[in-house]
Write a protein that holds these residues in place. Structure first.
Motif, mmCIF file in Angstrom:
data_model
loop_
_atom_site.group_PDB
_atom_site.id
_atom_site.type_symbol
_atom_site.label_atom_id
_atom_site.label_comp_id
_atom_site.label_asym_id
_atom_site.label_seq_id
_atom_site.Cartn_x
_atom_site.Cartn_y
_atom_site.Cartn_z
ATOM 1 N N PHE A 134 35.525 48.689 60.507
ATOM 2 C CA PHE A 134 36.096 47.866 59.275
ATOM 3 C C PHE A 134 35.079 47.108 58.478
ATOM 4 O O PHE A 134 35.532 46.620 57.381
ATOM 5 C CB PHE A 134 37.426 47.321 59.468
ATOM 6 C CG PHE A 134 38.355 48.550 60.128
ATOM 7 C CD1 PHE A 134 39.235 49.062 59.097
ATOM 8 C CD2 PHE A 134 38.356 48.786 61.439
ATOM 9 C CE1 PHE A 134 40.105 50.227 59.450
ATOM 10 C CE2 PHE A 134 39.529 49.734 61.730
ATOM 11 C CZ PHE A 134 39.969 50.503 61.107
ATOM 12 N N LYS A 136 33.772 48.761 55.589
ATOM 13 C CA LYS A 136 35.078 49.235 54.582
ATOM 14 C C LYS A 136 35.634 48.060 53.949
ATOM 15 O O LYS A 136 35.838 48.145 52.774
ATOM 16 C CB LYS A 136 35.931 49.889 55.428
ATOM 17 C CG LYS A 136 35.534 51.302 56.134
ATOM 18 C CD LYS A 136 36.439 51.847 56.974
ATOM 19 C CE LYS A 136 35.834 53.190 57.594
ATOM 20 N NZ LYS A 136 37.193 53.723 58.491
ATOM 21 N N GLY A 137 35.551 46.913 54.560
ATOM 22 C CA GLY A 137 35.928 45.755 54.170
ATOM 23 C C GLY A 137 35.370 45.084 52.859
ATOM 24 O O GLY A 137 35.784 44.932 51.823
ATOM 25 N N GLU A 142 35.883 47.410 49.996
ATOM 26 C CA GLU A 142 37.160 47.233 49.293
ATOM 27 C C GLU A 142 37.136 45.953 48.697
ATOM 28 O O GLU A 142 37.817 45.912 47.446
ATOM 29 C CB GLU A 142 38.226 47.314 50.515
ATOM 30 C CG GLU A 142 39.650 47.183 49.851
ATOM 31 C CD GLU A 142 39.998 48.651 49.300
ATOM 32 O OE1 GLU A 142 41.064 48.579 48.817
ATOM 33 O OE2 GLU A 142 39.141 49.583 49.582
ATOM 34 N N VAL A 167 35.961 40.164 59.930
ATOM 35 C CA VAL A 167 36.678 41.334 59.475
ATOM 36 C C VAL A 167 38.139 41.111 58.980
ATOM 37 O O VAL A 167 38.401 41.279 57.819
ATOM 38 C CB VAL A 167 36.652 42.592 60.444
ATOM 39 C CG1 VAL A 167 37.489 43.630 59.728
ATOM 40 C CG2 VAL A 167 35.230 43.080 60.437
ATOM 41 N N SER A 168 38.693 40.180 59.830
ATOM 42 C CA SER A 168 40.055 39.789 59.204
ATOM 43 C C SER A 168 39.923 38.865 58.233
ATOM 44 O O SER A 168 40.914 38.969 57.121
ATOM 45 C CB SER A 168 40.651 38.991 60.446
ATOM 46 O OG SER A 168 41.005 39.640 61.684
ATOM 47 N N TYR A 222 39.483 41.263 55.000
ATOM 48 C CA TYR A 222 40.710 41.856 54.640
ATOM 49 C C TYR A 222 41.922 40.731 54.238
ATOM 50 O O TYR A 222 42.826 41.177 53.450
ATOM 51 C CB TYR A 222 41.356 42.634 55.730
ATOM 52 C CG TYR A 222 40.719 43.974 55.733
ATOM 53 C CD1 TYR A 222 41.217 45.129 55.235
ATOM 54 C CD2 TYR A 222 39.390 44.176 56.690
ATOM 55 C CE1 TYR A 222 40.486 46.181 55.122
ATOM 56 C CE2 TYR A 222 38.674 45.494 56.551
ATOM 57 C CZ TYR A 222 39.401 46.400 55.829
ATOM 58 O OH TYR A 222 38.868 47.740 55.804
ATOM 59 N N VAL A 244 40.551 40.811 50.761
ATOM 60 C CA VAL A 244 41.334 42.130 50.042
ATOM 61 C C VAL A 244 42.783 41.975 49.686
ATOM 62 O O VAL A 244 43.151 42.364 48.605
ATOM 63 C CB VAL A 244 41.045 43.285 51.105
ATOM 64 C CG1 VAL A 244 41.819 44.499 50.459
ATOM 65 C CG2 VAL A 244 39.562 43.700 51.245
ATOM 66 N N GLU A 245 43.515 41.354 50.504
ATOM 67 C CA GLU A 245 44.912 41.245 50.459
ATOM 68 C C GLU A 245 44.942 40.370 49.157
ATOM 69 O O GLU A 245 46.190 40.334 48.368
ATOM 70 C CB GLU A 245 45.628 40.788 51.559
ATOM 71 C CG GLU A 245 47.095 40.555 51.306
ATOM 72 C CD GLU A 245 47.811 42.175 51.377
ATOM 73 O OE1 GLU A 245 48.673 42.194 50.536
ATOM 74 O OE2 GLU A 245 47.115 43.222 51.513
ATOM 75 N N ARG A 248 44.319 42.039 46.109
ATOM 76 C CA ARG A 248 45.268 43.202 45.652
ATOM 77 C C ARG A 248 46.437 42.576 45.133
ATOM 78 O O ARG A 248 46.861 43.268 44.391
ATOM 79 C CB ARG A 248 45.499 44.053 47.237
ATOM 80 C CG ARG A 248 46.473 45.213 47.037
ATOM 81 C CD ARG A 248 46.571 45.966 48.128
ATOM 82 N NE ARG A 248 45.484 46.603 48.669
ATOM 83 C CZ ARG A 248 44.791 46.329 49.905
ATOM 84 N NH1 ARG A 248 45.679 45.760 50.704
ATOM 85 N NH2 ARG A 248 43.870 47.272 50.152
#
Length: 584
Positions: free
Chosen positions: A422, A425-426, A429, A570-571, A574, A577-578, A581
């Protein structure tokens, strides 16, 4: 040069049958300097031609020599008695046998160098791929099997093949390689008194070799010393050169020709040409077995520890053993970072690793950071890959990976995820959402990113130094890749202040969300950035401060510490990302 150099005792003791590399064709000047006919000229030449012949026709082929299959021959298809003969086929003039050319020389019919081709059946059967002037074998880990050496003007000079592969191929086809060599060592000097050959000549021969040494007197320029040559000049007298269409038909006769002749002597100081020439025929017999082409079974040479007592089994016996094996985590680096290697994850502690295309093996990581693999999977690998695995094999310790057992025994794979899957991907994103929401890309794109991504996995961390090296690469992918200028176009710093990339990320998120929450979310990125300096003698207090930003259990094996560092980075990504979003 001393007399031994011309007598070539070093060459005559050598046999290509014992060599690692076997020449199939050669027009090679090992050394060439000076100008022929003048003092200081020196040449060391090696030439060879070859043809593969049926093993039962060796005796018939022994009559072939340098003029039959040497370098004067080019190759092309031709018609004989109305029958087409392919270019690769060698037909004996006595019609006792047919051979196969493993190297074919193609005339280019212009001023470009001729082209040498390896026989297509040899290439395809051994699974070779040409890369530049080498032919490699992908299924054997891209080992170089054949190679071409060209001169500065691109003239081909030598094409040779590894003995192991050639003999395997010959065995499968019931062929032997018949070779004919020519060696020439030649110098021109002003004194030949160091050569003791009787009357300037010497000869030796046996069933395999014919050697000849000659000392000859020459004039400077190369002509025989004290010799003369006759010159003949003949012209036609019956052609009217003023005609628009001159005609020179008819047979020359005394009436329509004029001739004269004279002698010409040679001049120049006296020099000596010393040369040694060796003609040799050699036969390379096929291998006893053909494991690569014919699939013959070979005796195992690789063994693995299979129990706590240290007992070992060969790969063949592992297939039906029903056991697991243990390996050092360094194994993954040895396999994955080979050309054609692969690493992917199924769950947090299981995945697939391979050292070559098509040979992926399901593995698990146990609580001590050791790699577990079902023994049968290793036993089914090619021998050369087993050799790599065996170098990292250890006695059982720490049990079998719980997540591997869950998959292979209970058929209930763990519901966990690996951070390595991830990381890329992270970042993608984050860029996608920041472009959509803010009109910028938070992370800069760089050509080095894909290679960094490939190296960023937990198995890089096998000791303290490599753990910090992993942190450095993670920092390159995160803090160093953040586009501070783009982010500051959204939330600019106060006049007189300078923000780094991580501070710019914090401030842009803090413009919408609680700063304490943002700092907690980005703390792992800051911690990794600080740890990147640890291998530059960062004070221990600062190292501890950096670790406090990442929740890493420093009592765990380094592989698991690497996993935790990746997990929190990675956390953090994301979390960004959140935040993006939900951005209004």
């Amino acid at each position: 040069m001393n007399q031994d150099w011309f007598e070539m005792k070093d060459i005559r003791r050598k046999s290509f049958a014992r060599s690692v590399w076997i020449p199939l064709r050669a027009v090679l000047h090992n050394e060439k300097q000076g100008r022929y006919g003048y003092d200081g000229y020196k040449e060391d030449f090696f030439g060879t031609g070859s043809v593969a012949i049926p093993v039962d026709k060796i005796d018939a082929a022994k009559k072939l020599g340098w003029m039959d299959i040497g370098i004067s021959h080019e190759h092309s298809g031709w018609i004989e008695d109305g029958v087409y003969i392919p270019a690769e086929v060698y037909k004996d003039y006595g019609e006792e046998f047919e051979g196969i050319h493993l190297v074919l020389e193609q005339r280019t019919h212009d001023d470009s160098p001729n082209i040498w081709h390896l026989n297509q059946d040899l290439i395809i059967t051994l699974g070779l791929v040409r890369e530049g002037d080498s032919w490699v074998c992908p299924k054997d880990g891209y080992i170089e099997v054949a190679r071409l050496k060209a001169l500065g003007n691109n003239d081909p000079a030598l094409i040779e093949i590894k003995s192991q592969y050639l003999k395997d191929y010959l065995c499968a086809r019931g062929l032997a390689l018949y070779m004919t060599h020519y060696y020439n060592r030649d110098i021109i000097c002003d004194d030949a008194s160091h050569i003791s050959w009787n009357e300037g000549r010497s000869q030796e021969s046996n069933e395999q070799d014919r050697w000849e040494g000659i000392v000859s007197e020459i004039h400077e320029g190369g002509h025989p010393f004290g010799e003369k040559m006759a010159v003949f000049h003949v012209s036609r007298t019956d052609v009217d050169e003023s005609d628009d269409v001159p005609d020179i038909s008819g047979i020359p006769t005394d009436e329509n020709t004029h001739g004269e002749s004279w002698e010409k002597g040679f001049e120049g100081r006296k020099l000596y040409r010393i040369s040694g020439e060796l003609w040799r025929n050699e036969i390379i017999m096929p291998g006893v077995i053909s494991p690569k082409v014919r699939g013959d079974e070979v005796e195992p040479t690789v063994f693995f520890i299979v129990d706590a007592e240290g007992n070992k089994s060969c790969g063949r016996d592992l297939v039906d053993s029903g056991k697991w094996l243990w390996f050092k985590p360094e194994l993954v680096m040895a396999l994955y970072h080979r050309r054609g290697g692969h690493l992917s994850f199924y769950t947090a502690q299981t995945g697939k690793v391979s050292g070559s295309y098509g040979y992926g093996v399901h593995f698990g990581v146990n609580e001590l950071g050791l790699i577990n693999v079902y023994a049968k999977d290793v036993g089914l690998l090619p021998e050369w890959q087993q050799q790599i695995w065996s170098g990292y094999n250890v006695a059982p310790e720490g049990g079998v990976s719980a997540e591997l057992l869950a998959s292979q025994v209970r058929a209930e794979p763990a519901d966990t995820q690996a951070p390595e899957e991830f990381l890329s991907k992270g970042i993608e994103e984050v860029n996608k959402l920041s472009q959509e929401k803010l009109g910028i890309k938070v992370f800069q794109e760089h050509e080095a990113i894909p290679e960094l991504m490939k190296k960023t996995h937990r198995f890089r961390a096998i000791d303290e130094a490599s753990f910090f090296a992993l942190a450095k690469d993670l920092a390159r992918l995160t803090a160093d890749s953040l586009d501070a200028q783009a982010m500051q176009s959204i939330v600019p710093p106060p006049k007189g202040q300078k923000w780094g990339s991580l501070k710019s990320l914090e401030n842009i998120l803090a413009s919408k969300y609680d700063r304490k929450l943002v700092r907690k979310m980005t703390a792992p990125l800051v911690g990794v950035y600080e740890l990147r300096h640890a291998d530059a003698h960062l004070p221990s207090r600062k190292i501890e401060d950096a670790f406090s930003l990442i929740e890493i259990d420093r009592d765990l094996p380094f592989v698991h510490q690497g996993f935790q560092m990746l997990h929190y980075v990675v956390s953090s990504l994301y979390g960004v990302v959140e935040g993006l979003r939900r951005w209004e």
